[in-house]
Design an enzyme around this catalytic site. Structure first.
Site: not given
Lengths: 402, 136
Positions: A140-141
């Site tokens: 997600c990052y």
């Protein structure tokens, strides 16, 4: 005569509050007496402007596109490392942080030209600061590298959160050895070459409220040119020390943790500071209003430099070795006279705390209150007092056996 | 051609007990006016001199000083205060050897008397906000 904070605030709103500084109140009490001065004065303002290492700031950087998880990675602001062990794009920058490649004390005394305190000052001055991040990347990052200019005006939050400020009294530092030493109390020349102190004395916030009768959690304060609050008692808060008959501590005692919006602040009151041979720090301006709720509180605020005593400590041997020995006590009246006597020798004194700037802070806060721009707050919870049973514990080392 | 210059001399401790200034007068025909001197056995010595004499003698005298190990600074080098950075804490007043940085006892502001400054630079690094700057 007992007044309440609500009554004082009403007078402030109506522009009728009588406000004097902790310096002015001394003369007022001498002229009119405690009872009359306590009836007439509503608020006494205090101030201090000193290097305070227990300072730092939290920043929310905003999310880059694609996102990067700064949390758990490495982040640098103008090459000064920030703490990342919190949420994805929050970082904390401490005043004493220094660049990884700073020469430190490799050549003694190291200059310590630039550190966290200086970065905070530059941000407050609205100057661009270089952010460099290395992260490990997640689903997600995904991003792993980031290099960009940032400016305080674009950050979501910039919060000054100082865990220990505004020490209630402090040591007077001297050097008994035969070599110059470089300390957080400044350069100390050999054989009692000078004596350095660091307190605004009669203007200092906690010396005017020695038993924390009005200053507590939630107290609204002047913090570096903006409005801040007392968040907690500061680290090493140690109320139960030797005190004068009037209640004023004769040793370092209470401390404050303070918090405020960095975006409101001004670099005049938040100055990056270099202590030769010691490290980087920041000089912080704090002003605290004391509501005159009783004659007793007024009497505390009328304390003068001649009645406040500090211990003289040898920073060559006693301080580093944590020996409790002191070389005597001296009043701020004597210290401000420019020379004191230590072991029969006349020693020149120097201050690390700026008295003229403390006066300026007390006057600014006074003006804010007189103009109705600053109302007083009732503390949510008082600070721990003498009765709290706090002891100042040293580190007890326990060997780790494999 | 005659010249006259102000210089700051730093004597390492080992030279403090040698008659160096005497040699300047005797061997190099220089006229000197001592503006400031701080010489203690076994410590670094500091001297601010106005040296006058023939250009050739002056140059030879300076060369002699350098060869003995005296560090020479020209007073053309200036220490200035950045008033925007000075916080008037007063840490410098016990560092400055000439009283050029001194507290006003009334206002507790630090006054900088440039005429008393010998540009020794001792104040530059110990100043916490680094307000003292060297200009050339």
């Amino acid at each position: 005569m007992a007044k309440t904070i609500a009554e004082i605030n009403e007078k402030i709103r109506q522009g009728q509050a009588v406000v004097v500084t902790a310096e002015e109140v001394i003369g007022l009490v001498a002229k009119k007496g405690v009872a009359r001065a306590a009836r007439e004065v509503d608020v006494v303002t205090t101030g201090t402007f000193s290097p305070m290492c227990g300072s730092g700031a939290f920043f929310n950087l905003g999310h880059s596109k694609p996102r990067i998880k700064v949390g758990g990675g490495r982040a640098y602001l103008n090459d000064v490392p920030a703490y990342t062990g919190i949420a994805a794009v929050d970082v904390f920058l401490g005043a004493t942080a220094i660049p990884d490649d700073d020469p430190r004390n490799r050549v003694h005394p190291g200059p310590f030209n630039y550190g966290g305190g200086h970065v905070i000052e530059e941000l407050v001055a609205r100057r661009d600061v270089r952010l460099v991040v290395a992260a490990y990347g997640t689903d997600c990052y995904p991003r792993k590298r980031l290099e960009t200019w940032i400016n305080i005006k674009d950050l979501n939050e910039a919060v000054l959160f100082n865990m220990r400020n505004a020490y209630q009294n402090y040591n007077v530092a001297v050097n008994l050895s035969d070599k110059t030493i470089y300390t957080y109390m400044g350069e100390l020349k050999p054989d009692l070459g000078n004596a350095n102190y660091c307190s605004a004395g009669q203007l200092s916030p906690l010396l005017n409220d020695p038993y924390y009768k009005t200053i507590g959690i939630g107290t609204r304060i002047f913090l570096a040119g903006g409005i801040g609050y007392v968040a907690w008692h500061g680290t090493q808060h140690n109320p139960d020390v030797l005190r004068s008959p009037g209640g004023v501590p004769r040793r370092g005692a209470g401390t404050l943790a303070v918090i405020g919006d960095l975006k409101q602040m001004n670099p005049r009151w938040l100055a990056g500071t270099s202590m030769l041979g010691y490290g980087c720090t920041i000089t912080v301006g704090i002003g605290i209003p004391i509501p005159i709720l009783s004659e007793e509180i007024l009497r505390y605020t009328a304390v003068k430099d001649e009645e406040i005593f500090a211990p003289i400590v040898d920073y060559a041997e006693a301080y580093p070795q944590r020996s409790p020995d002191i070389l005597g006590e001296v009043s701020y009246g004597e210290l401000k006279g420019g020379r004191i006597s230590v072991q029969g020798k006349e020693v020149l004194t120097a201050s690390l705390s700026s008295y003229p700037r403390a006066v300026e802070i007390a006057n600014m806060l006074k003006d804010w209150i007189i103009k109705g721009e600053f109302l007083l707050t009732e503390p949510v919870v008082p600070l721990p007092g003498v009765e709290a049973g706090i002891t100042f514990k040293p580190l007890k080392e326990r060997p780790i056996e494999e | 051609m005659a010249i006259s210059k102000r210089v700051v001399l730093h004597f390492p401790p080992r030279l403090v007990e040698q008659p160096i200034i005497y040699q300047l007068v005797k061997d190099y025909n220089l006229v000197l006016n001592i503006l400031k001197a701080s010489v203690t056995p076994k410590e670094e010595g500091l001297m601010v001199l106005e040296l006058s004499g023939a250009r050739e003698d002056y140059d030879r005298g300076i060369q002699y000083l350098q060869e003995t190990g005296v560090r020479i600074q020209s007073l053309g080098q200036n220490v200035m205060r950045n008033d925007a950075r000075c916080t008037h804490c007063g840490a410098c007043v016990v560092i400055c050897p000439t009283g050029a940085l001194a507290l006003d006892p009334k206002t507790r502001m630090v006054n900088f008397y440039e005429d008393r400054c010998t540009a020794c630079e001792l104040c530059v690094l110990p100043c916490p906000p680094r307000a003292m700057e060297v200009h050339f």
